[in-house]
Write an enzyme that holds these catalytic residues in place. Sequence first.
Site, short mmCIF file in Angstrom:
data_model
loop_
_atom_site.label_atom_id
_atom_site.label_comp_id
_atom_site.label_asym_id
_atom_site.label_seq_id
_atom_site.Cartn_x
_atom_site.Cartn_y
_atom_site.Cartn_z
N HIS A 106 0.82 -1.22 0.00
CA HIS A 106 0.00 0.00 0.00
C HIS A 106 0.85 1.26 0.00
CE1 HIS A 106 -4.08 -1.75 0.77
NE2 HIS A 106 -3.31 -2.80 1.02
N ASP B 199 3.57 9.50 -0.61
CA ASP B 199 2.38 8.71 -0.26
C ASP B 199 2.17 7.63 -1.33
OD1 ASP B 199 0.09 8.02 1.17
OD2 ASP B 199 -0.61 10.08 1.32
P1 ADQ Z 1 -3.14 6.00 4.78
O1 ADQ Z 1 -1.74 6.48 4.98
O2 ADQ Z 1 -3.92 5.72 5.99
O3 ADQ Z 1 -3.19 4.71 3.86
P2 ADQ Z 1 -5.05 7.39 2.87
O4 ADQ Z 1 -4.88 6.72 1.57
O5 ADQ Z 1 -5.23 8.85 2.73
O6 ADQ Z 1 -3.84 7.19 3.88
O7 ADQ Z 1 -6.31 6.77 3.59
C1 ADQ Z 1 -6.84 7.33 4.76
C2 ADQ Z 1 -8.30 6.92 4.91
O8 ADQ Z 1 -8.69 7.23 6.24
C3 ADQ Z 1 -9.24 7.69 4.00
O9 ADQ Z 1 -10.26 6.84 3.57
C4 ADQ Z 1 -9.78 8.80 4.90
O10 ADQ Z 1 -11.09 9.22 4.59
C5 ADQ Z 1 -9.76 8.15 6.26
N1 ADQ Z 1 -9.51 9.20 7.28
C6 ADQ Z 1 -8.52 10.09 7.32
N2 ADQ Z 1 -8.65 10.92 8.38
C7 ADQ Z 1 -9.74 10.54 9.03
C8 ADQ Z 1 -10.44 11.01 10.20
N3 ADQ Z 1 -10.06 12.07 10.91
N4 ADQ Z 1 -11.55 10.38 10.55
C9 ADQ Z 1 -11.98 9.34 9.82
N5 ADQ Z 1 -11.40 8.84 8.73
C10 ADQ Z 1 -10.28 9.42 8.33
C11 ADQ Z 1 -2.23 3.83 3.25
C12 ADQ Z 1 -1.17 4.47 2.35
C13 ADQ Z 1 -1.85 5.29 1.28
C14 ADQ Z 1 -2.83 4.42 0.50
C15 ADQ Z 1 -3.76 3.66 1.45
C16 ADQ Z 1 -4.61 2.64 0.71
O11 ADQ Z 1 -0.28 5.26 3.13
O12 ADQ Z 1 -0.90 5.86 0.40
O13 ADQ Z 1 -3.62 5.25 -0.34
O14 ADQ Z 1 -3.03 2.95 2.42
O15 ADQ Z 1 -3.83 1.79 -0.06
#
Ligand code: ADQ
Length: 489
Positions: free
Chosen positions: A156, A365
Amino acid sequence: MTRLVAVSNRVNVPRPRATPAGGLAVGVLAAIRSRGGLWFGWSGEVTDDEPGAAALTLRQDVTFATIDLPREDFEPYYGGYCNGALWPMFHYFIGAVQYSESQHAAYARVNRLFAERLHPLLRDDDLVWVHDYHLIPLSRELRALGVTRPLGFFLHIPFPHAEALRALPGFESLVRDLLAYDLVGFQTRRDLACFRSAVAEVLGPGALRPDDFVQHGGRRTRLGVFPIGVDVESVQHEARHSLSSDSVKRMASGLLGRRCVIGVDRLDYSKGLVDRFLAYERYMEAHPENLNRITFLQIAPLSRADVRTYAKIRRSLEQAAGRINGRFADTDWTPIRYLNRNFSHETLMGFLRNACVGVVTPVRDGMNLVAKEFVAAQDPADPGVLVLSTLTGAAEEMDDALLVNPRDPRAVANAVHQALIMPLDERRTRHERLMQGLRRDDIHAWHGRFVQQLQACTTPEVVNRTPIPIGRTGTGSGSHRTNVGQTWR
Ligand code: ADQ
């Protein structure tokens, strides 16, 4: 239909009013729900006893199988090797990498434990899909137990170029372990190219075959790119539906008619939050006419709070927000509203819809789902504009966003300005084109393609025919177990 067995560090058994799961959890659950299956991983508890068999819970055709981790291994495995060495290395924070042999050994032990507890649950025709950097050596451990069926792995987060990876002691075994899978998936073509550089470094360029295969030690591993997406309809529904919820109404009325620039990220140094605050300060310096007319809302729930680097980034952010607010705030206006809180996914989607600019500026990211959610949550008749870092995986697909170097405060400030003054026609055109991409590469396409390619791998052999008992089984007594409260993976 063959059963899908997903394995990840943390399993989130859905519970009413539970804190929300991160991007990985949402994707894994969507994959298993599409065909029924089992999700295996850590329970969130540590124990002083020998961890027992997996505890099984059945919810809507998905069996959640969780194990506790030994107390003494948890910290060196999770906070140590996974998030103190692999996470910074894979995100190119090479100076932040803290390597220790004992942490590496705990990582190996936890992976062995995962293999030993998973093995009895496997059926002969399962498709096994392992997720992320916590579990790279699981392939080797499962193979050692005699598992010969196809094993898939999806990373990921980014994969670093060999030139960076070389600095990590033992990087060769990470590469070899990845090649013990039959299918290895990455978020972007860049990550795949970096992995090929690492294979060439460890096995020599001869191991790389055309069509993204690697041939080594009698095994053929297929490499592929599977950009993770979002469930577009569900995000749209949540965004519309939550507009009438209390939290979203309070957020909207708190703006007092001001326009909203929004950022939503886990609190992590890879998300570029300090640079983002400094860029926003630059924007306010350059556009004093807009002071008191815009509010920047940054939502950043704490993650991995026990890891030292995370405590440091938290302090830096609090200082930056305090200083900038002290400099620009008025009696009736706070320029940066900075919240360390979790919200339900639906509420967040409502917040995103109410914002006219989404700022997604990580310094590295794997993909970044918030960028995609921001676009999907918009009102197509009057959409907001996405400012997106070129150093995210999402930037590879979303070139109708305003792409910026997150380390360049002037470029980010200019992009925020451009987004705020962009004419409606241009906003609609960009949004429409971005939506086409989101629909094409949505969450269903992501897991559908991966599972299809995994299925196409070598015919599996029979390993174990033990049926899975359903219902909660014991895993160490309550008094010796501690919930260490990790919501984010
Ligand atoms: P993350 O680093 O966790 O994921 P991201 O892809 O942005 O980052 O996913 C975060 C998820 O959590 C989103 O669905 C978002 O809506 C939710 N979220 C964020 N802040 C929140 C809050 N305050 N309350 C509730 N929900 C919240 C890792 C990798 C990424 C990759 C994903 C998926 O680091 O690059 O995109 O896995 O593969």
